[in-house]
Motif scaffolding. Sequence first.
Motif, PDB file in Angstrom:
ATOM      1  N   TRP A  20       0.820  -1.209   0.000  1.00 44.01           N
ATOM      2  CA  TRP A  20       0.000   0.000   0.000  1.00 44.01           C
ATOM      3  C   TRP A  20       0.855   1.261   0.000  1.00 44.01           C
ATOM      4  O   TRP A  20       0.339   2.375  -0.167  1.00 44.01           O
ATOM      5  CB  TRP A  20      -0.910   0.009   1.237  1.00 44.01           C
ATOM      6  CG  TRP A  20      -2.052  -0.946   1.112  1.00 44.01           C
ATOM      7  CD1 TRP A  20      -2.040  -2.289   1.336  1.00 44.01           C
ATOM      8  CD2 TRP A  20      -3.379  -0.627   0.679  1.00 44.01           C
ATOM      9  NE1 TRP A  20      -3.274  -2.841   1.079  1.00 44.01           N
ATOM     10  CE2 TRP A  20      -4.124  -1.826   0.688  1.00 44.01           C
ATOM     11  CE3 TRP A  20      -4.014   0.555   0.303  1.00 44.01           C
ATOM     12  CZ2 TRP A  20      -5.475  -1.874   0.327  1.00 44.01           C
ATOM     13  CZ3 TRP A  20      -5.352   0.507  -0.050  1.00 44.01           C
ATOM     14  CH2 TRP A  20      -6.072  -0.692  -0.040  1.00 44.01           C
ATOM     15  N   ASP A  21       2.168   1.086   0.177  1.00 42.34           N
ATOM     16  CA  ASP A  21       3.030   2.268   0.277  1.00 42.34           C
ATOM     17  C   ASP A  21       3.709   2.633  -1.051  1.00 42.34           C
ATOM     18  O   ASP A  21       4.407   3.634  -1.128  1.00 42.34           O
ATOM     19  CB  ASP A  21       4.110   2.043   1.340  1.00 42.34           C
ATOM     20  CG  ASP A  21       5.001   0.845   1.026  1.00 42.34           C
ATOM     21  OD1 ASP A  21       4.558  -0.050   0.273  1.00 42.34           O
ATOM     22  OD2 ASP A  21       6.135   0.804   1.521  1.00 42.34           O
ATOM     23  N   ASN A  22       3.511   1.826  -2.078  1.00 43.94           N
ATOM     24  CA  ASN A  22       4.127   2.112  -3.376  1.00 43.94           C
ATOM     25  C   ASN A  22       3.037   2.510  -4.363  1.00 43.94           C
ATOM     26  O   ASN A  22       2.245   1.692  -4.806  1.00 43.94           O
ATOM     27  CB  ASN A  22       4.890   0.882  -3.882  1.00 43.94           C
ATOM     28  CG  ASN A  22       5.770   1.223  -5.078  1.00 43.94           C
ATOM     29  OD1 ASN A  22       6.074   2.390  -5.320  1.00 43.94           O
ATOM     30  ND2 ASN A  22       6.173   0.208  -5.823  1.00 43.94           N
ATOM     31  N   ILE A  51       8.735   9.359  -6.900  1.00 43.48           N
ATOM     32  CA  ILE A  51       8.989   9.815  -5.531  1.00 43.48           C
ATOM     33  C   ILE A  51       8.979   8.620  -4.597  1.00 43.48           C
ATOM     34  O   ILE A  51       8.106   7.746  -4.687  1.00 43.48           O
ATOM     35  CB  ILE A  51       7.929  10.854  -5.094  1.00 43.48           C
ATOM     36  CG1 ILE A  51       8.012  12.092  -5.982  1.00 43.48           C
ATOM     37  CG2 ILE A  51       8.113  11.238  -3.626  1.00 43.48           C
ATOM     38  CD1 ILE A  51       6.957  13.130  -5.696  1.00 43.48           C
ATOM     39  N   LEU A  52       9.940   8.576  -3.684  1.00 46.00           N
ATOM     40  CA  LEU A  52      10.054   7.489  -2.728  1.00 46.00           C
ATOM     41  C   LEU A  52       9.998   8.042  -1.312  1.00 46.00           C
ATOM     42  O   LEU A  52      10.588   9.079  -1.017  1.00 46.00           O
ATOM     43  CB  LEU A  52      11.382   6.743  -2.940  1.00 46.00           C
ATOM     44  CG  LEU A  52      11.674   5.581  -1.989  1.00 46.00           C
ATOM     45  CD1 LEU A  52      10.722   4.423  -2.256  1.00 46.00           C
ATOM     46  CD2 LEU A  52      13.121   5.122  -2.141  1.00 46.00           C
ATOM     47  N   THR A 109      11.731  11.752  -1.202  1.00 49.31           N
ATOM     48  CA  THR A 109      12.736  12.198  -2.164  1.00 49.31           C
ATOM     49  C   THR A 109      12.362  11.778  -3.575  1.00 49.31           C
ATOM     50  O   THR A 109      11.744  10.726  -3.791  1.00 49.31           O
ATOM     51  CB  THR A 109      14.119  11.626  -1.815  1.00 49.31           C
ATOM     52  OG1 THR A 109      15.078  12.031  -2.791  1.00 49.31           O
ATOM     53  CG2 THR A 109      14.099  10.103  -1.781  1.00 49.31           C
ATOM     54  N   ASN A 110      12.705  12.611  -4.533  1.00 53.44           N
ATOM     55  CA  ASN A 110      12.614  12.222  -5.935  1.00 53.44           C
ATOM     56  C   ASN A 110      13.723  11.217  -6.229  1.00 53.44           C
ATOM     57  O   ASN A 110      14.853  11.370  -5.743  1.00 53.44           O
ATOM     58  CB  ASN A 110      12.774  13.439  -6.837  1.00 53.44           C
ATOM     59  CG  ASN A 110      11.594  14.391  -6.753  1.00 53.44           C
ATOM     60  OD1 ASN A 110      10.620  14.256  -7.475  1.00 53.44           O
ATOM     61  ND2 ASN A 110      11.673  15.354  -5.844  1.00 53.44           N
ATOM     62  N   MET A 145      16.185   2.804   2.548  1.00 54.88           N
ATOM     63  CA  MET A 145      15.289   3.289   1.501  1.00 54.88           C
ATOM     64  C   MET A 145      14.291   2.232   1.037  1.00 54.88           C
ATOM     65  O   MET A 145      13.183   2.559   0.621  1.00 54.88           O
ATOM     66  CB  MET A 145      16.104   3.784   0.303  1.00 54.88           C
ATOM     67  CG  MET A 145      16.974   4.997   0.629  1.00 54.88           C
ATOM     68  SD  MET A 145      17.869   5.633  -0.802  1.00 54.88           S
ATOM     69  CE  MET A 145      16.524   6.149  -1.858  1.00 54.88           C
ATOM     70  N   TYR A 146      14.671   0.963   1.087  1.00 45.27           N
ATOM     71  CA  TYR A 146      13.806  -0.084   0.567  1.00 45.27           C
ATOM     72  C   TYR A 146      13.612  -1.156   1.635  1.00 45.27           C
ATOM     73  O   TYR A 146      14.539  -1.506   2.375  1.00 45.27           O
ATOM     74  CB  TYR A 146      14.407  -0.728  -0.686  1.00 45.27           C
ATOM     75  CG  TYR A 146      14.753   0.259  -1.771  1.00 45.27           C
ATOM     76  CD1 TYR A 146      13.766   0.792  -2.592  1.00 45.27           C
ATOM     77  CD2 TYR A 146      16.069   0.670  -1.979  1.00 45.27           C
ATOM     78  CE1 TYR A 146      14.087   1.700  -3.592  1.00 45.27           C
ATOM     79  CE2 TYR A 146      16.397   1.576  -2.974  1.00 45.27           C
ATOM     80  CZ  TYR A 146      15.403   2.094  -3.779  1.00 45.27           C
ATOM     81  OH  TYR A 146      15.710   2.991  -4.756  1.00 45.27           O
TER      82      TYR A 146
END
Length: 807
Positions: free
Chosen positions: A213-215, A524-525, A536-537, A592-593
């Motif tokens: 749900w976050d992507n 954007i992440l 961040t882009n 980040m991931y």
Amino acid sequence: MIKNYLKIAWRNLWKGRVFNLMNIVGLSVAVACCTLIFLTVFYEFSYDRFHEKLENIYQVYNISNRPEGVEKTSSMSIPFAPALKAEYPAVKHITRSANAGALVKYGNKEVEQGVHFVDEDFLKMFTFPLLQGNVNTVFSGLNNVVITKTAAKAIFGNEPALNKTVTLTIGNEEKPFVVSGVMKKLPSNSSLEFDMLVRFEHFPNYKTDVDRWDNRTHFVLVEFAENYDPKVFSHQMKPFVTKHYTQDLDLLKREGAKPDADGDLFKLGIVPFATNHFNIDLGGVEGNSVSKTYPISLIVIGCFILIIACINFINLSVARGFTRAREVGVRKTLGAGKWQLLLQFWTETILVCLGATIVGLLICVLVVDLFKAIFKSKISLSMLAEPVHLAGILILFLAVTAIAGFYPALMMVRYKTVAVLKGDVSAGKPGKLRNTLLVIQFTLSTLLIICTIITWQQINYLSEKPLGYNKTEVLSIPVSRGITGEKALQRMRNELRNNTNVLGVSGAYLNMGRGNDGSSRTSILGFTVNDREIRTNIQRVDYDYAKTLDIKLVEGREFDPNFPGDSTAIIINESMARQLGGKNLLGSFLPMYDQQPKAQIIGIVKNYNFKSLHEDIGSLTLTMDKGYTINYIFVKVKPASLIHAFDEIKESWHRQYPNTEFKGAWLNENTERQYLSERRLSGIFVSGAVLAIVISCVGLLAISIMMVLQRTKEIGIRKVLGANVAGIVLLLSRDFVKLVLLAAIISFPIAWWLMNKWLQGFAYRISIQWWVFVVSTILAIVLAFITISFQSIRAALANPVKSLRSE
């Protein structure tokens, strides 16, 4: 009786043919301009109107009340649409919507096509009629594909397309698909543009993100049941948000976000799909939305030009009314009634307006191609044959006839018989009316001149502002659909390695500006660091990216093939560094991931404008993550050999990919394409200002001719008494110059307010300078003075004996 009216009207028009010709010129130009403008406006507002269920279709978006402000985004997660349909009974149909390119193979033929990823409900929601296939079954199979008639022609030629098997290369994966439907050619005023429709299950990264749900990667469009009230959507979605968006809510709470008036930190909203073409805040479903400023500006300028032309007509008719005062008096003496006179004068107005309308439509035929090129319009003159447009032209004709002809006719009818036969016709009120209308004319004209100068200044500023990277010597090459970006980049590196004109080659996921492929995207992440969300882009790059684009390193180093760990490392810009705290960041790691190694910061680059100058420079992270494909190849060349190098690079591309189109473009061309709407608006103002000034000056010239005719004896007497040419010209011109000056002063606050509001849409903008208003005023005064001087000088040089010989 009607025949008699027409005969007398024609005689009167021929008698005053010079003034009537000026009227026809001004009105015909206005009619031509308004016809083209209003057709364009109608076309812009006709987008998506062919969908039968349009009123019940909406686009869903997220609203986050962040500490730094409200953020809206239309990107949704993959599980969102199925969950919403399952849990919200008001949803009748729903579809996810995303685009990609694909290489289609059939036999020995390879064709590039645009693929639209959708769900089964798509064709049940939108009116795209099928020539072959059934709406209810075309997506029954997971590997079914629906194609347009145009795509069928490109792939199969004259062969029947239905049930044929084709191979689609989407990303790096080849899959067989069966053609289950063929639809009509898409209307040009469709916001949704595609060549093929495939099931959303084939969307890249679908399997990995099916439960995330976050992507958020795509748009969601929903059709509600009839009589549904869209105002209740956000309120009814509160339980849904609480259930599925706990991570977003927790992050917002930890960041100290404050709820809105309804007590929500995060909520879902909907916007009518009918407004998609103008939905620039959310980017539109296809990203091809335009600002409503464009059609509204067209309407305003069209009305300005029409008003100015009508003012000319009124002023000339009123001025000529004095020369026809005795005619009116004689007619009244012979028994003519008020309505008979009114009908006579209105007949003349109708003939002039009819002539102007016909000439105006002929001008449309002559200039339509030029108009379409300047304003990037898709109109055609065949649209004039549509009943609604014919009715519009008729209404325009009647409106001009009524507005421009009523007052002059009424004024002449009201002349008192005895007074006019004695030669006593008061010019007081008509003089005041004439002056008022002239002020309105030149107020509008000066306003357009000011707007033209300011838009030109802003566009020039955008073009010349340093962006933080080399935009003049770097070529951007879009990787064609069906071609693997990494392989294409390596091939071009090998091909150009020995080319002395090439200084660097690299690749990236995102382009700079808008390239010849027409695409523009953002990635954007968001992730959490110390209980605080960082956004961040993301830009996937390859080796030598900063070197190729001349992006300056502040700290650290660029990605290096000699460091294997760089495949998971990142480089950030100064804005991202500030968001992370700004100190001792080199060598630190960021989560980040999910379920992947943390990313190490190996470099910090100076801020550069990776987006348009409408926005401030945001946080940016450069990565070599292979989850993002290489979509663009950048080639830096020597400044002294740009043209020669371009040809060599193009030849190199065709040696590697002989069957694909080369769409390379210099980065300065790409960045300028980001401001097409601004250039279009500037073109509107320039064209409007020129037309407004020309029509105003034509009217002013005609009025000055009439004024000189009325004051012929006065000028003769003044010359006999010793007045010189300069003095007479000044006498005849000064009143008009005063009116133009007054008009300019009135236009100042209006122009400042309008342009200041427009400039607020740019993060980087000029300041409105005082000299713009001075230059505009001087220009308007000079043009007006030159126009009046033609007739004034001629009158001043005339022999006074001729004008006084009857005395």
